[in-house]
Scaffold this motif. Sequence first.
Motif, mmCIF file in Angstrom:
data_model
loop_
_atom_site.group_PDB
_atom_site.id
_atom_site.type_symbol
_atom_site.label_atom_id
_atom_site.label_comp_id
_atom_site.label_asym_id
_atom_site.label_seq_id
_atom_site.Cartn_x
_atom_site.Cartn_y
_atom_site.Cartn_z
ATOM 1 N N LEU A 104 -12.179 3.061 2.772
ATOM 2 C CA LEU A 104 -12.309 4.224 3.444
ATOM 3 C C LEU A 104 -13.946 4.852 3.770
ATOM 4 C CD1 LEU A 104 -9.357 6.139 1.845
ATOM 5 C CD2 LEU A 104 -9.685 5.216 4.138
ATOM 6 N N ASP A 105 -14.856 3.905 3.082
ATOM 7 C CA ASP A 105 -16.146 4.430 2.992
ATOM 8 C C ASP A 105 -16.271 5.932 2.688
ATOM 9 O OD1 ASP A 105 -19.054 4.151 3.354
ATOM 10 O OD2 ASP A 105 -19.228 4.484 5.537
ATOM 11 N N TYR A 106 -15.590 6.000 1.759
ATOM 12 C CA TYR A 106 -15.345 7.605 1.002
ATOM 13 C C TYR A 106 -16.615 8.068 0.454
ATOM 14 C CZ TYR A 106 -12.076 10.754 -0.759
ATOM 15 O OH TYR A 106 -11.252 11.994 -0.955
ATOM 16 N N VAL A 107 -16.756 9.460 0.805
ATOM 17 C CA VAL A 107 -17.563 9.990 0.052
ATOM 18 C C VAL A 107 -17.296 11.490 -0.532
ATOM 19 C CG1 VAL A 107 -20.091 11.478 0.383
ATOM 20 C CG2 VAL A 107 -19.652 9.383 1.569
ATOM 21 N N GLY A 108 -17.143 11.596 -1.784
ATOM 22 C CA GLY A 108 -16.678 12.865 -2.338
ATOM 23 C C GLY A 108 -15.527 12.161 -3.337
ATOM 24 N N VAL A 109 -14.949 13.249 -3.893
ATOM 25 C CA VAL A 109 -13.964 13.052 -4.954
ATOM 26 C C VAL A 109 -12.458 12.551 -4.297
ATOM 27 C CG1 VAL A 109 -12.451 14.231 -6.724
ATOM 28 C CG2 VAL A 109 -14.945 14.852 -6.722
ATOM 29 N N LEU A 110 -12.211 11.516 -4.863
ATOM 30 C CA LEU A 110 -10.876 10.888 -4.467
ATOM 31 C C LEU A 110 -9.896 10.927 -5.834
ATOM 32 C CD1 LEU A 110 -9.065 9.200 -2.637
ATOM 33 C CD2 LEU A 110 -10.191 7.120 -3.561
ATOM 34 N N THR A 111 -8.587 11.308 -5.522
ATOM 35 C CA THR A 111 -7.652 11.109 -6.534
ATOM 36 C C THR A 111 -6.469 10.406 -6.299
ATOM 37 O OG1 THR A 111 -8.150 13.558 -6.885
ATOM 38 C CG2 THR A 111 -6.111 12.459 -8.269
ATOM 39 N N CYS A 112 -6.088 9.238 -7.069
ATOM 40 C CA CYS A 112 -4.748 8.639 -7.098
ATOM 41 C C CYS A 112 -4.041 8.706 -8.159
ATOM 42 C CB CYS A 112 -5.277 7.055 -7.017
ATOM 43 S SG CYS A 112 -6.302 6.689 -5.569
ATOM 44 N N GLU A 113 -2.790 8.823 -7.915
ATOM 45 C CA GLU A 113 -1.908 9.227 -9.068
ATOM 46 C C GLU A 113 -0.799 7.892 -9.185
ATOM 47 O OE1 GLU A 113 -0.194 13.408 -9.089
ATOM 48 O OE2 GLU A 113 -0.739 13.112 -7.342
ATOM 49 N N PHE A 114 -0.689 7.639 -10.472
ATOM 50 C CA PHE A 114 0.055 6.550 -10.935
ATOM 51 C C PHE A 114 1.142 6.581 -11.888
ATOM 52 C CE2 PHE A 114 -4.234 5.133 -9.555
ATOM 53 C CZ PHE A 114 -4.031 3.778 -8.959
ATOM 54 N N PHE A 115 2.126 5.937 -11.962
ATOM 55 C CA PHE A 115 3.226 5.806 -12.973
ATOM 56 C C PHE A 115 2.896 4.757 -13.988
ATOM 57 C CE2 PHE A 115 5.760 7.218 -9.232
ATOM 58 C CZ PHE A 115 5.939 8.487 -9.664
ATOM 59 N N ALA A 116 2.739 4.867 -15.180
ATOM 60 C CA ALA A 116 2.390 3.736 -16.158
ATOM 61 C C ALA A 116 3.805 3.292 -16.378
ATOM 62 C CB ALA A 116 1.952 4.251 -17.351
ATOM 63 N N THR A 117 4.203 1.861 -16.314
ATOM 64 C CA THR A 117 5.197 1.311 -16.571
ATOM 65 C C THR A 117 5.104 -0.020 -17.397
ATOM 66 O OG1 THR A 117 5.221 -0.449 -14.795
ATOM 67 C CG2 THR A 117 5.889 1.771 -14.019
ATOM 68 N N THR A 118 6.240 -0.692 -17.723
ATOM 69 C CA THR A 118 6.097 -1.808 -18.664
ATOM 70 C C THR A 118 5.619 -3.061 -17.710
ATOM 71 O OG1 THR A 118 8.186 -2.275 -18.083
ATOM 72 C CG2 THR A 118 7.914 -1.196 -20.060
#
Length: 353
Positions: free
Chosen positions: A243-257
Amino acid sequence: MIEPGATIGILGGGQLGRMIAVAAAQLGYHCHIYAPEPESASVAAEVALRYTQGEYDDTAALAAFAADCAVVTYEFENVAIGVLERLALDVVRPSVKALVTAQDRMNEKTFVTDLGGKPAPFAAVDSAADLAAAMARIGTPGILKTRRDGYDGKGQWRIMHPANADGLDLPGQPLIYEGFIDFFAEFSVIACRGGDGAVRFWDSARNVHENGILATSTAPAPAEVLAQVPEARALAARVADALDYVGVLTCEFFATTDGPVFNEMAPRVHNSGHWTIEGALTSQFENHVRAICGLPLGDTALAAKGVEMRNLIGAAANDWAAILADPASHLHLYGKAEAREGRKMGHVTRLTL
């Protein structure tokens, strides 16, 4: 580089804009808030130099607002893309491309899949027939969501059995059906990317949700979650680079087996990173300002042995005196007048030294 003394424009007048404006002021910048509500209803306006009340599709008002700003950022991603594109605001950071990707859950999950990420199984739903086909392919239980706008559990319907979909009154807008994920924890990867491509990560906190709303974020996360963070960070970095990103980016995840499963992204500072104000050497809000202004990024290391952020939802904020009686607690009230059920009124951060 945008030097201190310049004006940062913020689209959105809520608590995230408020905390960005506080961090900007500490670095010597002024802030100009743009939002549709009256100034008296904006908690961000209370700590900003200027305020413009206008709709997000008001081209003339947005153009006048942008002309006053050296750079424009946002705390709220559901801004009309067409308007920003027509204005050709090359000073919007993160970019309009990030908004286009994050605003639509179908676009978002397809984008992440193409980068090698692993989201929950998903399918577009535009009709009852589409929903039936999605359930047949993905199975139940699952969750039906609006492709746009929904947050804090809004715009979502749990479908535990196929019969739950019988007679479901679809909202008349594009939807997405996602299969349930068997997970043992939720966590966020919060990154900040500078204009030079440098990336900093904060410790990933374990997130606990109650009734679809984030209740607590705790760092460091348990060992079984930390083991999945490197893979999740690698994906977040690929997203930011693409994304040629500038700034804070948040990615949410599930922790699975089977490893980390991507849930969703937010192209902005995020509730699960509020602990960084006291709990990290540089907060997500300060580093966001540093990034969009072209300044060097600050150190994101933990400032204490451990930290927990707890959201104050509804009437819980009324316990502010008891919270302040604990010397290890740091209270943040957002200045909202009405403590409604499910409304985030503030948060409290507690450090373990």
